[in-house]
Design a protein around this motif. Sequence first.
Motif, PDB file in Angstrom:
ATOM      1  N   ARG A 168       0.864  -1.108   0.257  1.00 42.11           N
ATOM      2  CA  ARG A 168      -0.049   0.174  -0.046  1.00 42.11           C
ATOM      3  C   ARG A 168       0.933   1.339  -0.089  1.00 42.11           C
ATOM      4  O   ARG A 168       2.075   1.035   0.272  1.00 42.11           O
ATOM      5  CB  ARG A 168      -0.839   0.128   1.439  1.00 42.11           C
ATOM      6  CG  ARG A 168      -0.253   0.044   2.658  1.00 42.11           C
ATOM      7  CD  ARG A 168      -1.288   0.089   3.738  1.00 42.11           C
ATOM      8  NE  ARG A 168      -0.534   0.226   5.147  1.00 42.11           N
ATOM      9  CZ  ARG A 168      -0.317   1.363   5.581  1.00 42.11           C
ATOM     10  NH1 ARG A 168      -0.407   2.411   5.150  1.00 42.11           N
ATOM     11  NH2 ARG A 168       0.213   1.311   6.869  1.00 42.11           N
ATOM     12  N   ALA A 169       0.393   2.439  -0.509  1.00 41.38           N
ATOM     13  CA  ALA A 169       1.096   3.674  -0.433  1.00 41.38           C
ATOM     14  C   ALA A 169       1.416   4.290   0.811  1.00 41.38           C
ATOM     15  O   ALA A 169       0.560   4.586   1.543  1.00 41.38           O
ATOM     16  CB  ALA A 169       0.157   4.558  -1.288  1.00 41.38           C
ATOM     17  N   ARG A 170       2.639   4.129   1.236  1.00 41.02           N
ATOM     18  CA  ARG A 170       3.040   4.693   2.613  1.00 41.02           C
ATOM     19  C   ARG A 170       4.375   5.209   2.393  1.00 41.02           C
ATOM     20  O   ARG A 170       5.132   4.644   1.499  1.00 41.02           O
ATOM     21  CB  ARG A 170       2.792   3.649   3.546  1.00 41.02           C
ATOM     22  CG  ARG A 170       3.475   2.226   3.534  1.00 41.02           C
ATOM     23  CD  ARG A 170       3.049   1.373   4.397  1.00 41.02           C
ATOM     24  NE  ARG A 170       3.607   0.072   4.070  1.00 41.02           N
ATOM     25  CZ  ARG A 170       4.483  -0.504   4.959  1.00 41.02           C
ATOM     26  NH1 ARG A 170       5.028   0.064   6.194  1.00 41.02           N
ATOM     27  NH2 ARG A 170       4.748  -1.690   4.689  1.00 41.02           N
ATOM     28  N   GLY A 171       5.060   5.717   3.498  1.00 37.50           N
ATOM     29  CA  GLY A 171       6.529   6.177   3.394  1.00 37.50           C
ATOM     30  C   GLY A 171       6.765   7.418   2.902  1.00 37.50           C
ATOM     31  O   GLY A 171       5.939   8.231   2.136  1.00 37.50           O
ATOM     32  N   ALA A 172       8.156   7.634   2.654  1.00 42.16           N
ATOM     33  CA  ALA A 172       8.522   8.839   2.141  1.00 42.16           C
ATOM     34  C   ALA A 172       9.717   8.352   0.820  1.00 42.16           C
ATOM     35  O   ALA A 172      10.512   7.544   1.233  1.00 42.16           O
ATOM     36  CB  ALA A 172       9.201   9.641   3.009  1.00 42.16           C
ATOM     37  N   LEU A 173       9.502   8.501  -0.251  1.00 44.82           N
ATOM     38  CA  LEU A 173      10.509   8.148  -1.217  1.00 44.82           C
ATOM     39  C   LEU A 173      11.434   9.069  -1.460  1.00 44.82           C
ATOM     40  O   LEU A 173      11.475  10.274  -1.513  1.00 44.82           O
ATOM     41  CB  LEU A 173       9.585   8.115  -2.629  1.00 44.82           C
ATOM     42  CG  LEU A 173      10.516   7.797  -3.845  1.00 44.82           C
ATOM     43  CD1 LEU A 173      10.991   6.358  -3.793  1.00 44.82           C
ATOM     44  CD2 LEU A 173       9.556   8.073  -5.179  1.00 44.82           C
ATOM     45  N   VAL A 174      12.723   8.472  -1.353  1.00 38.04           N
ATOM     46  CA  VAL A 174      13.917   9.342  -1.301  1.00 38.04           C
ATOM     47  C   VAL A 174      14.338   9.625  -2.765  1.00 38.04           C
ATOM     48  O   VAL A 174      14.459   8.803  -3.396  1.00 38.04           O
ATOM     49  CB  VAL A 174      15.038   8.504  -0.657  1.00 38.04           C
ATOM     50  CG1 VAL A 174      16.507   9.536  -0.821  1.00 38.04           C
ATOM     51  CG2 VAL A 174      14.982   8.429   0.724  1.00 38.04           C
ATOM     52  N   GLY A 175      14.336  11.062  -3.105  1.00 36.89           N
ATOM     53  CA  GLY A 175      14.480  11.460  -4.465  1.00 36.89           C
ATOM     54  C   GLY A 175      16.103  11.638  -4.566  1.00 36.89           C
ATOM     55  O   GLY A 175      16.514  11.347  -5.784  1.00 36.89           O
ATOM     56  N   SER A 176      16.660  12.170  -3.617  1.00 39.94           N
ATOM     57  CA  SER A 176      18.232  12.580  -3.507  1.00 39.94           C
ATOM     58  C   SER A 176      18.611  12.614  -2.226  1.00 39.94           C
ATOM     59  O   SER A 176      18.235  12.708  -1.230  1.00 39.94           O
ATOM     60  CB  SER A 176      18.568  13.944  -4.264  1.00 39.94           C
ATOM     61  OG  SER A 176      17.836  15.059  -3.464  1.00 39.94           O
ATOM     62  N   VAL A 177      20.066  12.351  -2.211  1.00 44.05           N
ATOM     63  CA  VAL A 177      20.825  12.270  -1.162  1.00 44.05           C
ATOM     64  C   VAL A 177      22.060  13.236  -0.979  1.00 44.05           C
ATOM     65  O   VAL A 177      22.755  13.085  -2.055  1.00 44.05           O
ATOM     66  CB  VAL A 177      21.384  10.926  -0.755  1.00 44.05           C
ATOM     67  CG1 VAL A 177      22.120  10.661   0.498  1.00 44.05           C
ATOM     68  CG2 VAL A 177      20.088   9.710  -0.771  1.00 44.05           C
ATOM     69  N   GLU A 178      22.266  14.048  -0.136  1.00 45.74           N
ATOM     70  CA  GLU A 178      22.953  15.155  -0.311  1.00 45.74           C
ATOM     71  C   GLU A 178      24.501  14.524  -0.005  1.00 45.74           C
ATOM     72  O   GLU A 178      24.709  13.655   0.988  1.00 45.74           O
ATOM     73  CB  GLU A 178      23.010  16.244   0.913  1.00 45.74           C
ATOM     74  CG  GLU A 178      23.849  17.175   0.664  1.00 45.74           C
ATOM     75  CD  GLU A 178      23.540  18.371   1.772  1.00 45.74           C
ATOM     76  OE1 GLU A 178      24.365  18.646   2.572  1.00 45.74           O
ATOM     77  OE2 GLU A 178      22.299  18.808   1.878  1.00 45.74           O
ATOM     78  N   PRO A 179      25.468  14.606  -0.717  1.00 47.30           N
ATOM     79  CA  PRO A 179      26.766  14.051  -0.524  1.00 47.30           C
ATOM     80  C   PRO A 179      27.403  14.379   0.694  1.00 47.30           C
ATOM     81  O   PRO A 179      27.551  15.675   1.125  1.00 47.30           O
ATOM     82  CB  PRO A 179      27.701  14.713  -1.691  1.00 47.30           C
ATOM     83  CG  PRO A 179      26.597  14.984  -2.687  1.00 47.30           C
ATOM     84  CD  PRO A 179      25.263  15.553  -1.936  1.00 47.30           C
TER      85      PRO A 179
END
Length: 503
Positions: free
Chosen positions: A311-322
């Motif tokens: 099911r739709a839940r959580g937070a999708l990581v789009g980018s990670v700061e170096p």
Amino acid sequence: MTFRSPALARAMVMAAMLILGPAIAEVGHAQAAASNYNLPDFTDLVEKASPAVVNIRTTERVRTRSGQGSEDDEMAEFFRRFFGVPMPGAPTPGAPTPPRRGQPPQGQPPQGEEQSRGVGSGFIISQDGYVMTNAHVVADAETIYVTLPDKREFKAKLIGADKRTDVALLKIEATGLPRLTLGDSDKVRAGEWVLAIGSPFGLDNSVTAGIVSAKGRDTGDYLPFIQTDVAVNPGNSGGPLINLRGEVIGINSQIYSRSGGYMGISFAIPIDEAMRVTDQLKTSGRVTRGRIAVAIGDVTKEVADSLGLGRARGALVGSVEPGGPAEKAGIEPGDIILKFNGRDIEKASDLPRMVGDTKPGTKVPMQLWRKGATRDVSITVTELEPETRAKVRGTPSAKDEATAQAAKPNALGLIVNDIPDARQKELKVKSGVEVEVADGPAMRAGIRPGDIILRLGDTDVTSARQFNDLVKGLDKNRIAAVFVRRGDATQVLTLRPGATAAR
């Protein structure tokens, strides 16, 4: 009408009773129901709360630059004060004249004089003079005046303001002041009666009432607003939202409007959130928040289905700061954060508030969803500095289109090429392919030349040949998840394979 026969008259009355009886009875029932259903009476509540609701007036001083002022100005003031007429040769009042060099335009106060900036509302939260309001009410003010309903006016000291939550704390030098009781915004229920007290358009102690329309409206990273239909207008900002128990459950802060005035929807900052901020402002004058250095987005139903999340839940990581905490913890673009410090994340906006409330330096557990399985990691939260932003690299350019023309798009509408090692190092990716052409399903999904394809479903993309083989094996009746890197941000796009597109 007169009836000569008494018998006929009685018959007519009986017929009328038979016809009108049910209607009369229904009216009686309705009146009884109305009398039994009592609408709330706010009079006692308003009488008790109003003395603690204040008007806030801010001013600024126009700076005087050296060399300003002239003998003409002094002479004009002399004629105005003692003779009540303009200085001979002065412009006719009302006639437009250009300002002299270095002078303020007509209609503006002389430089160096105090002028009003704006009017808002606030409320007293302690008998020794602490006042809560909105940060935008007192932003950039040189002087802040707090006026009580009994007409006493105080010059207030700004203890601190937090722009992210739009909360400010003021202090006036007074004791024995009336104050409002703070409630529990977590217990607020949609549909309950609430009222607002404030100074709309400068009209002090105006009262409006309505109901809570919804909770947890996400209009900002740190603000799960309370939505109401209480009439709120310019000047109401900073005033209290009060429940039927006389408790403050929110600070009126925003309205949804296309005209600048009230249109039936208003928003209040939950008092629990506001108190967390004011406690820090009172202690240190500033608010300290945690950060983990990721950019996130919502998880849609299509993304959840394509990744087997259920099911739709959580937070999708789009980018990670170096070099940030998330990268050090092993979090990757495309991961879905399901839990933070043991708390479930139902929607992406939950995560910033959880992280922000965490003391910098704290090490907390996180649960991720990656490639069809959960994964536990630990992360050390750092402090969120003002205006901290992740670096964004430019989007890579597409290669020579003539080369792309020679290829044929696959079932996703993509033509891709391998990424040289030097280019991978520059992009800081371990693998992937670069999009040369985006057509058909890929184009409709928003993929464009220059994007980097990192994963297809749960499989990392290592080469153009391998990617095309993976696409060939896709089920045309199922949605496929494609992990796309653009700049420093990674997004998950869902595509349904179609027929091979010809170019």
